[in-house]
Motif scaffolding. Structure first.
Motif, PDB file in Angstrom:
ATOM      1  N   TYR A 146     -61.592  20.965  13.019  1.00  0.00           N
ATOM      2  CA  TYR A 146     -60.177  20.903  13.405  1.00  0.00           C
ATOM      3  C   TYR A 146     -59.741  19.513  13.887  1.00  0.00           C
ATOM      4  CZ  TYR A 146     -58.859  25.627  12.327  1.00  0.00           C
ATOM      5  OH  TYR A 146     -58.547  26.768  11.631  1.00  0.00           O
ATOM      6  N   ASN A 147     -60.330  18.503  13.282  1.00  0.00           N
ATOM      7  CA  ASN A 147     -59.840  17.144  13.483  1.00  0.00           C
ATOM      8  C   ASN A 147     -58.776  16.886  12.411  1.00  0.00           C
ATOM      9  OD1 ASN A 147     -59.580  14.211  13.116  1.00  0.00           O
ATOM     10  ND2 ASN A 147     -61.292  14.060  14.547  1.00  0.00           N
ATOM     11  N   VAL A 148     -57.518  16.915  12.830  1.00  0.00           N
ATOM     12  CA  VAL A 148     -56.399  16.843  11.881  1.00  0.00           C
ATOM     13  C   VAL A 148     -56.415  15.535  11.094  1.00  0.00           C
ATOM     14  CG1 VAL A 148     -53.880  16.819  11.658  1.00  0.00           C
ATOM     15  CG2 VAL A 148     -54.976  18.392  13.259  1.00  0.00           C
ATOM     16  N   LYS A 149     -56.612  14.422  11.783  1.00  0.00           N
ATOM     17  CA  LYS A 149     -56.646  13.123  11.109  1.00  0.00           C
ATOM     18  C   LYS A 149     -57.714  13.100  10.019  1.00  0.00           C
ATOM     19  CE  LYS A 149     -55.167   9.871  14.729  1.00  0.00           C
ATOM     20  NZ  LYS A 149     -55.630   8.714  15.515  1.00  0.00           N
TER      21      LYS A 149
ATOM     22  N   TYR B  43     -48.977  10.080  12.121  1.00  0.00           N
ATOM     23  CA  TYR B  43     -48.956   9.730  10.702  1.00  0.00           C
ATOM     24  C   TYR B  43     -47.661  10.267  10.130  1.00  0.00           C
ATOM     25  CZ  TYR B  43     -50.009   9.830   5.699  1.00  0.00           C
ATOM     26  OH  TYR B  43     -49.952   9.675   4.333  1.00  0.00           O
ATOM     27  N   LYS B  44     -46.878   9.383   9.491  1.00  0.00           N
ATOM     28  CA  LYS B  44     -45.513   9.719   9.097  1.00  0.00           C
ATOM     29  C   LYS B  44     -44.768  10.096  10.373  1.00  0.00           C
ATOM     30  CE  LYS B  44     -46.613  10.698   4.313  1.00  0.00           C
ATOM     31  NZ  LYS B  44     -46.490  11.594   3.145  1.00  0.00           N
TER      32      LYS B  44
ATOM     33  N   ILE C 295     -55.426   4.104   2.901  1.00  0.00           N
ATOM     34  CA  ILE C 295     -55.367   2.926   2.024  1.00  0.00           C
ATOM     35  C   ILE C 295     -56.768   2.370   1.785  1.00  0.00           C
ATOM     36  CG2 ILE C 295     -54.554   0.543   1.847  1.00  0.00           C
ATOM     37  CD1 ILE C 295     -52.068   1.440   3.466  1.00  0.00           C
ATOM     38  N   GLU C 296     -57.562   2.304   2.858  1.00  0.00           N
ATOM     39  CA  GLU C 296     -58.944   1.810   2.754  1.00  0.00           C
ATOM     40  C   GLU C 296     -59.768   2.710   1.841  1.00  0.00           C
ATOM     41  OE1 GLU C 296     -62.240  -0.611   3.345  1.00  0.00           O
ATOM     42  OE2 GLU C 296     -60.148  -0.971   3.934  1.00  0.00           O
ATOM     43  N   GLY C 297     -59.418   3.997   1.844  1.00  0.00           N
ATOM     44  CA  GLY C 297     -60.145   4.963   0.996  1.00  0.00           C
ATOM     45  C   GLY C 297     -59.702   4.971  -0.440  1.00  0.00           C
ATOM     46  N   GLY C 298     -58.741   4.091  -0.776  1.00  0.00           N
ATOM     47  CA  GLY C 298     -58.333   3.956  -2.164  1.00  0.00           C
ATOM     48  C   GLY C 298     -57.240   4.897  -2.619  1.00  0.00           C
ATOM     49  N   ALA C 299     -56.667   5.647  -1.689  1.00  0.00           N
ATOM     50  CA  ALA C 299     -55.594   6.571  -2.079  1.00  0.00           C
ATOM     51  C   ALA C 299     -54.266   5.831  -2.108  1.00  0.00           C
ATOM     52  CB  ALA C 299     -55.515   7.740  -1.085  1.00  0.00           C
ATOM     53  N   GLU C 300     -53.384   6.247  -3.004  1.00  0.00           N
ATOM     54  CA  GLU C 300     -52.063   5.622  -3.085  1.00  0.00           C
ATOM     55  C   GLU C 300     -51.168   6.153  -1.996  1.00  0.00           C
ATOM     56  OE1 GLU C 300     -50.272   6.013  -6.875  1.00  0.00           O
ATOM     57  OE2 GLU C 300     -51.907   5.059  -7.961  1.00  0.00           O
ATOM     58  N   GLU C 301     -50.418   5.244  -1.388  1.00  0.00           N
ATOM     59  CA  GLU C 301     -49.470   5.629  -0.328  1.00  0.00           C
ATOM     60  C   GLU C 301     -48.085   5.827  -0.905  1.00  0.00           C
ATOM     61  OE1 GLU C 301     -48.810   6.106   3.189  1.00  0.00           O
ATOM     62  OE2 GLU C 301     -50.733   6.981   2.774  1.00  0.00           O
TER      63      GLU C 301
ATOM     64  N   VAL D 250     -54.401   6.699  10.605  1.00  0.00           N
ATOM     65  CA  VAL D 250     -54.559   7.484   9.381  1.00  0.00           C
ATOM     66  C   VAL D 250     -54.099   6.718   8.143  1.00  0.00           C
ATOM     67  CG1 VAL D 250     -53.807   9.580   8.169  1.00  0.00           C
ATOM     68  CG2 VAL D 250     -54.399   9.683  10.597  1.00  0.00           C
ATOM     69  N   ARG D 251     -52.933   6.109   8.221  1.00  0.00           N
ATOM     70  CA  ARG D 251     -52.395   5.423   7.037  1.00  0.00           C
ATOM     71  C   ARG D 251     -53.338   4.306   6.559  1.00  0.00           C
ATOM     72  NH1 ARG D 251     -47.320   5.568   4.848  1.00  0.00           N
ATOM     73  NH2 ARG D 251     -46.518   6.668   6.671  1.00  0.00           N
ATOM     74  N   LEU D 252     -53.870   3.550   7.487  1.00  0.00           N
ATOM     75  CA  LEU D 252     -54.801   2.476   7.115  1.00  0.00           C
ATOM     76  C   LEU D 252     -56.081   3.038   6.506  1.00  0.00           C
ATOM     77  CD1 LEU D 252     -54.497  -0.026  10.117  1.00  0.00           C
ATOM     78  CD2 LEU D 252     -53.420  -0.161   7.864  1.00  0.00           C
TER      79      LEU D 252
END
Length: 303
Positions: free
Chosen positions: A263-266, A221-222, A297-303, A292-294
């Protein structure tokens, strides 16, 4: 019969004809100059590497496996890259594997005659239950190793995808490859010692293939290793740092989120950025096929 003196990797380097008479400083400067040619040689064949990555990604995303196959230094390079995938990307150890001429005993001591055995290459892939859903990368600096040619030949015969990695053009193993990666790094400073430039080039190419394939699989991610397995204190601390960098949250907040997600980072990153519970974050991650990025976005957070 292939004449070794016709191979680029076996030619004499005119700069080092008096290598044994040179000072340490002179040798180091020449080695450094020659090593700088490696990156340029790789630049010329980047499209081939991209083709190889597409094949590897396609197979891994369909639950196939990636095999590195080689003898001597080439086999050890494959083993190194395969061994680094589980701790870096939390892959199953079976996803990326290395097959060495002579087996693991050949890691430290050469196994007499193993690399010259065409049939052994076939047998070793059969032992791994290699199938048409898998992909094999045959590695040989000379491009003529019978063991590697045998493995690639067998893979093609059952309809599997094959990739060759060599340091000589128009090589034998390339004739068995769907994608032939030929990195011509020229003669070594120590004639025929392909553990030098040739091996450096191959290490760089393998890094590219495995890293980019894993990025495309959602292991990153990033530019963060979000699929790191926090199996010890050092890696737990790294996990906290990754979560902090990905979310902008404090060390303490990252630690709390990681404890909630075991300790699941994602999952921790998704939970923080989408303001959801650990369980909800896990559902979002699954829906996004581990990306993670998808999931964010699916969770409604701004990217």
């Amino acid at each position: 019969m292939i004449q070794l003196d016709k191979l680029s990797t076996e030619r004499h380097n005119p700069k080092t004809k008096e290598l044994d008479m040179m000072s340490v400083t002179e040798i180091l400067h020449i080695m450094n100059e020659e090593d700088q040619k490696v990156a340029n040689a790789i630049t010329r064949i980047l499209p081939k590497i991209e083709n190889a990555i597409e094949i590897v990604y396609e197979k891994l995303s369909a639950q196939g496996r990636l095999f590195y196959m080689g003898a001597g230094t080439s086999g050890r390079l494959g083993l190194l890259d395969a061994a680094e995938c589980p701790p870096t990307f939390s892959t199953d150890p079976n996803m990326v594997q290395a097959v060495l001429a002579g087996g693991l005993d050949a890691v430290m001591v050469a196994v007499e005659g193993a690399e010259d055995n065409f049939e052994l290459g076939i047998a070793d892939l059969k032992d791994k239950k290699f199938s048409s859903n898998d992909v094999v990368i045959g590695i040989a600096a000379s491009g003529r190793t019978p063991y590697v040619a045998g493995g690639l030949s067998y893979a093609q015969s059952i309809g599997a995808k094959t990739i060759s990695l060599t340091s000589n053009t128009e090589s034998l193993i390339s004739t068995y490859a769907d994608v032939a990666i030929e990195v011509d790094t020229g003669p070594e400073i120590l004639t025929g010692s392909t553990r030098l430039k040739a091996a450096t080039a191959h290490k760089m190419v393998l890094n590219m293939i495995s890293t980019v394939a894993m990025i495309r699989l959602g292991k990153v991610y990033k530019n963060l290793m979000v699929d790191v397995r926090a199996s010890n204190h050092k890696l737990q601390e790294r996990a906290k740092k990754i979560v902090c960098e990905a979310t902008g949250f404090t060390y303490e907040e990252a630690e709390l989120a990681l404890e909630e997600t075991e300790y699941n980072v994602k999952q921790a990153i998704i939970m923080i950025l989408t303001k959801t519970s650990a369980q909800e974050a896990a559902i979002l991650l699954k829906k996004a096929n581990g990306k993670v990025r998808l999931a964010i976005i699916e969770g409604g957070a701004e990217e």
